[in-house]
Enzyme design. Sequence first.
Site, PDB file in Angstrom:
ATOM      1  N   LEU A  33       0.840  -1.205   0.000  1.00  0.00           N
ATOM      2  CA  LEU A  33       0.000   0.000   0.000  1.00  0.00           C
ATOM      3  C   LEU A  33       0.867   1.244   0.000  1.00  0.00           C
ATOM      4  CD1 LEU A  33      -2.620   1.662   0.423  1.00  0.00           C
ATOM      5  CD2 LEU A  33      -2.373   1.209   2.882  1.00  0.00           C
ATOM      6  N   ASP A  34       1.578   1.436   1.091  1.00  0.00           N
ATOM      7  CA  ASP A  34       2.463   2.588   1.268  1.00  0.00           C
ATOM      8  C   ASP A  34       3.725   2.074   1.949  1.00  0.00           C
ATOM      9  OD1 ASP A  34       3.756   4.938   1.916  1.00  0.00           O
ATOM     10  OD2 ASP A  34       2.288   5.560   3.420  1.00  0.00           O
ATOM     11  N   PRO A  35       4.715   1.641   1.170  1.00  0.00           N
ATOM     12  CA  PRO A  35       4.879   1.887  -0.259  1.00  0.00           C
ATOM     13  C   PRO A  35       4.175   0.839  -1.140  1.00  0.00           C
ATOM     14  CG  PRO A  35       6.803   0.748   0.577  1.00  0.00           C
ATOM     15  CD  PRO A  35       5.907   0.979   1.760  1.00  0.00           C
TER      16      PRO A  35
END
Length: 754
Positions: free
Chosen positions: A433-435
Amino acid sequence: MPLLSHPSIQDGWFREISSQWPGQAMTLRVNKILHVEKSLYQDVLVFESETYGNVLVLDGVIQCTERDEFSYQEMIAHLPLASHPNPKKVLVIGGGDGGVVREVLKHDSVEEVVLCDIDEAVIRVSKVFLPHMSALLDSPRVTVFVGDGFKFLAENEATYDVIITDSSDPVGPAQALFEKPYFKLLHDALTPGGHISTQSECQWLHLPLVSSLLQSTRDIFAVSEYAFTTIPTYPSGQIGFMICSKEQNRDVTTPVRKVPNTQYYSEKVHQAAFTLPEFVRSFLEDGISIAPVFGRAAAAAKVAAEGKKKRKVLLLGSGFVARPCAEYVARDPSNELTIACRTLNSAQALTDGIPDAKCISLDVNNTSDLEAQVAAHDLVISLIPYTYHSTVIKAAIKAKVHVVTTSYVSPAMLELNEEAKKAGIVVMNEIGLDPGIDHLYAIKTIDEVHAKGGKVKQFLSYCGGLPAPECSGNPLGYKFSWSSRGVLLALLNSASYLSEGKQLDISGNELMGYAKPYFISPAFAFVAYPNRNSVPFKEWYNIPEADTIVRGTLRYQGFPEFIKALVDLGWLDASEKEWLKEGLTWAQVMQKAIGANDASESTLVAHVKSVCKFPNDAEATRIISGLRWIGLFSSEPVKPRAGNLLDTLCGRLEMLMKYEQGERDLVMLQHKFVVEWADGSEQTLTSTLERYGSPSGHSAMAATVGIPCGIATQLVLDGVFNTPGVHAPYTKEICDPIRELLESEGLGLIERVL
């Protein structure tokens, strides 16, 4: 009176979602919830439905409704009874709702009925909410015994003419009611020529199980036949029964007497119940499946027919994001998935329900074992803590095996780039997701702006994994969906970003002081603070023209101030404290941690105020109330963990701030691009993901991390990504194929012009 609720009832609808019938669910509109309890054995729910009357649900599965229960009760009772020449003594195992007993008593020959149900709650609740079914439990011909059916059978050999097992589905303890030892007990508890009837699942969903039951009962009984009935609220609208007799050549398919006052059962229906659809008959009698083959099964048949080489995938880790990743990889039948975890039980739990997946126990600290397992596969997915990734990559380089991780590329991983190139392997990282998803849409918009002659002057990207608003009612507005220690330590990371052309560096101890309100939607009160080092993204995202670049974290309002107070009070200190021993109370630990004169609450509160220097009385009251909620002023004994304050606090917060059954999480991700076009005009573009988890499925965080990782894995296996080396999705060539597949999974970002 408290408002009743239940996790299987959302937005006014009951949903019967179960791994026993994957991909489908019965739903009923709920007028009101009548009863909820946890008995000694199961979850008990009764609700009034809009169209089926009162509904009894056990462990999330419908047992009976006022509208259609008669079709099941009549058939499971009358098929064995009406085909028996003279049933006098009848035993009903399960069926605490009383419906089967009601039907048994329609036979005049029956002199005695014993009901044996292990859960008194079912009997008690049914008398209140299903009286039309349970009323005859008080008949003088009926004896109710609350206890274990196995034990009861063993103590009553050669006693009953007919035994009816009205069981739940074969999950957990009920699994034993579908196995040979139970059928042997039933056989031995029957009088000569006795009959049994047992609930035997659905021909549309459980045909292999039905076949197994038929074989097991035929090994024990002289006669065994499968019959079925229709009932709208059972899975696929159908359920079956195994009807067996000890009497050789007994025709259980033909009734020998009429049964009065029935609504479903009749002589013709009795006979028809044993006439099976051809796909069922062929499977049960000939052992040949003629059912349609489609989806993954069809793809698997094609792979086998073509002799296509299987790709062996090793997944390391069994954390919460692993399941969606494993499910995605297993969609392709040419992939053979092995899930490895330090504890075999964890790997087995993750493997359950994933087609053709295997599980093993593997300690990644054992280099020889790790290297052997890596070498036996074509690709390794590393979802273990990031500190182990370089070790995994080294083993992969040695074996020339590809690697996929969701973690940031660390210096230790980057150092292996040249070796990975020489080995000819792809090491794909930062694809969660993030990253991960954040990269895909940052690259997309930046490339589009540049292609149109524009410049990205400001890039702001914030992401948060949070409890959904309705589940965020604790003082921090946060719940743990992964390691509490990891969450808290991340709050002490230093951060760097660009603001109006200047680099700003923030130490970890000061990070929470930089949190500011951040507007995404009027529905949320978010605050945002920078995360890690955003400065290199000027190069990695190819935006040399940008003077502001910040990537950060979203939390609900009030979170940073609370965390700052914990930091100021020393609770995020991971250094060992010699004095932190068992025998202390939380108040005494608080006293020592902050240097207060004594452990009384008034003294501790006064000292907290002097240390934290709250901006006003309202904020002081809010945070001190939160510290009290955690228990930091209490006389409760503390359970030290790892000899330090951070881990000891983590142990407490993990208990207080876990997701409860029926709760869901929220992932919010937004990019904001301030763009200057060639004509001098300026626009603000946004890309936003707002994703909620499913209480009965995957959390939002698990889906948004695991699915992108699975997609990247498949693309490496398929040779779409074939350039050797250590990679992250910073280019169009990597981002576009992943994003296209991600959007087909419903995980795309919504793009707008403000």
